[in-house]
Design a protein around this motif. Structure first.
Motif, PDB file in Angstrom:
ATOM      1  N   THR A  82       1.851  11.246  -2.776  1.00  0.00           N
ATOM      2  CA  THR A  82       2.428  12.484  -2.250  1.00  0.00           C
ATOM      3  C   THR A  82       2.504  13.538  -3.363  1.00  0.00           C
ATOM      4  OG1 THR A  82       4.717  11.935  -2.816  1.00  0.00           O
ATOM      5  CG2 THR A  82       3.883  11.119  -0.677  1.00  0.00           C
ATOM      6  N   ASP A  88      -7.881   2.040  -5.778  1.00  0.00           N
ATOM      7  CA  ASP A  88      -8.092   3.053  -4.754  1.00  0.00           C
ATOM      8  C   ASP A  88      -8.582   2.332  -3.498  1.00  0.00           C
ATOM      9  OD1 ASP A  88      -9.988   4.894  -3.177  1.00  0.00           O
ATOM     10  OD2 ASP A  88      -8.944   6.318  -4.484  1.00  0.00           O
ATOM     11  N   GLN A  89      -7.888   2.516  -2.389  1.00  0.00           N
ATOM     12  CA  GLN A  89      -8.249   1.778  -1.180  1.00  0.00           C
ATOM     13  C   GLN A  89      -9.647   2.128  -0.681  1.00  0.00           C
ATOM     14  OE1 GLN A  89      -6.329   2.440   2.785  1.00  0.00           O
ATOM     15  NE2 GLN A  89      -5.502   0.384   2.386  1.00  0.00           N
ATOM     16  N   LYS A  90     -10.029   3.378  -0.793  1.00  0.00           N
ATOM     17  CA  LYS A  90     -11.330   3.808  -0.264  1.00  0.00           C
ATOM     18  C   LYS A  90     -12.493   3.362  -1.147  1.00  0.00           C
ATOM     19  CE  LYS A  90     -12.474   8.284   0.120  1.00  0.00           C
ATOM     20  NZ  LYS A  90     -12.467   9.654   0.648  1.00  0.00           N
ATOM     21  N   THR A 106       0.854  -1.184   0.000  1.00  0.00           N
ATOM     22  CA  THR A 106       0.000   0.000   0.000  1.00  0.00           C
ATOM     23  C   THR A 106       0.892   1.236   0.000  1.00  0.00           C
ATOM     24  OG1 THR A 106      -1.679  -1.179   1.257  1.00  0.00           O
ATOM     25  CG2 THR A 106      -1.827   1.211   1.258  1.00  0.00           C
ATOM     26  N   GLN A 134       0.753   5.773  -0.272  1.00  0.00           N
ATOM     27  CA  GLN A 134      -0.053   6.989  -0.247  1.00  0.00           C
ATOM     28  C   GLN A 134       0.558   7.982  -1.222  1.00  0.00           C
ATOM     29  OE1 GLN A 134      -0.702   8.744   3.601  1.00  0.00           O
ATOM     30  NE2 GLN A 134      -2.268  10.115   2.809  1.00  0.00           N
ATOM     31  N   ASP A 143      -2.839  12.356  -1.663  1.00  0.00           N
ATOM     32  CA  ASP A 143      -3.303  11.695  -0.435  1.00  0.00           C
ATOM     33  C   ASP A 143      -4.130  10.436  -0.663  1.00  0.00           C
ATOM     34  OD1 ASP A 143      -1.958  13.519   1.207  1.00  0.00           O
ATOM     35  OD2 ASP A 143      -3.671  14.885   1.235  1.00  0.00           O
ATOM     36  N   ASP A 144      -4.428  10.075  -1.910  1.00  0.00           N
ATOM     37  CA  ASP A 144      -5.101   8.789  -2.141  1.00  0.00           C
ATOM     38  C   ASP A 144      -4.210   7.664  -1.621  1.00  0.00           C
ATOM     39  OD1 ASP A 144      -7.302   9.911  -3.380  1.00  0.00           O
ATOM     40  OD2 ASP A 144      -6.782   9.239  -5.406  1.00  0.00           O
ATOM     41  N   ILE A 145      -4.838   6.641  -1.122  1.00  0.00           N
ATOM     42  CA  ILE A 145      -4.112   5.447  -0.697  1.00  0.00           C
ATOM     43  C   ILE A 145      -4.392   4.376  -1.745  1.00  0.00           C
ATOM     44  CG2 ILE A 145      -3.846   3.682   1.082  1.00  0.00           C
ATOM     45  CD1 ILE A 145      -4.627   5.866   3.116  1.00  0.00           C
TER      46      ILE A 145
END
Length: 130
Positions: A12, A94-96, A8, A10, A69-71
């Motif tokens: 930047t 996309d984790q979310k 995973t 994130q 800031d997407d994970i």
């Protein structure tokens, strides 16, 4: 289905292009990075010393843009190996939202680390990733 390797990351500011999306070059870097990490984690020391992988080709299908800031969940696995060639797949989600961001297929060629000549992907190497 072969065993997959996950990581995973994130997003930047340094990952972004002029449109404030993740730069295509960064995606390629992540594809290469996860392949190397997977190999180094799974392969025994002897194999790491005797052989190296080089890219023959990348096919990348971009589905959605990632932003600051997407994970991102990254998954890779070996689809098949034949001769000196290994086909590695990478998917980024996309984790979310769980939406697919990218799918890639990379052809890697296995080389002898001393001669830099192609060598056959052995059954022992194939077994590492099954």
């Amino acid at each position: 289905m072969p065993k997959s390797f996950h990581k995973t990351i994130q997003v930047t500011q340094d990952d972004l292009d002029d449109l404030n999306h993740v730069n295509n070059v960064r995606y390629v870097q992540w594809i290469q990075d996860i392949a190397k990490e997977h190999w180094r984690e799974k392969a025994p020391k002897e194999l790491l010393e005797q052989s190296i992988w080089v890219v023959k080709s990348h096919f990348i299908e971009y589905k959605r843009a990632a932003v600051l800031d997407d994970i991102i969940d990254i998954k890779t696995y070996i689809k098949e190996s034949k001769g000196a060639l290994s086909i590695r797949m990478v998917e980024m989600h996309d984790q979310k939202t769980k939406q697919l961001l990218l799918k890639s297929k990379t052809e890697w060629v296995l080389l002898d680390s001393q001669s830099n000549r192609p060598i056959r992907v052995s059954d022992d190497i194939i077994a590492i990733f099954k």
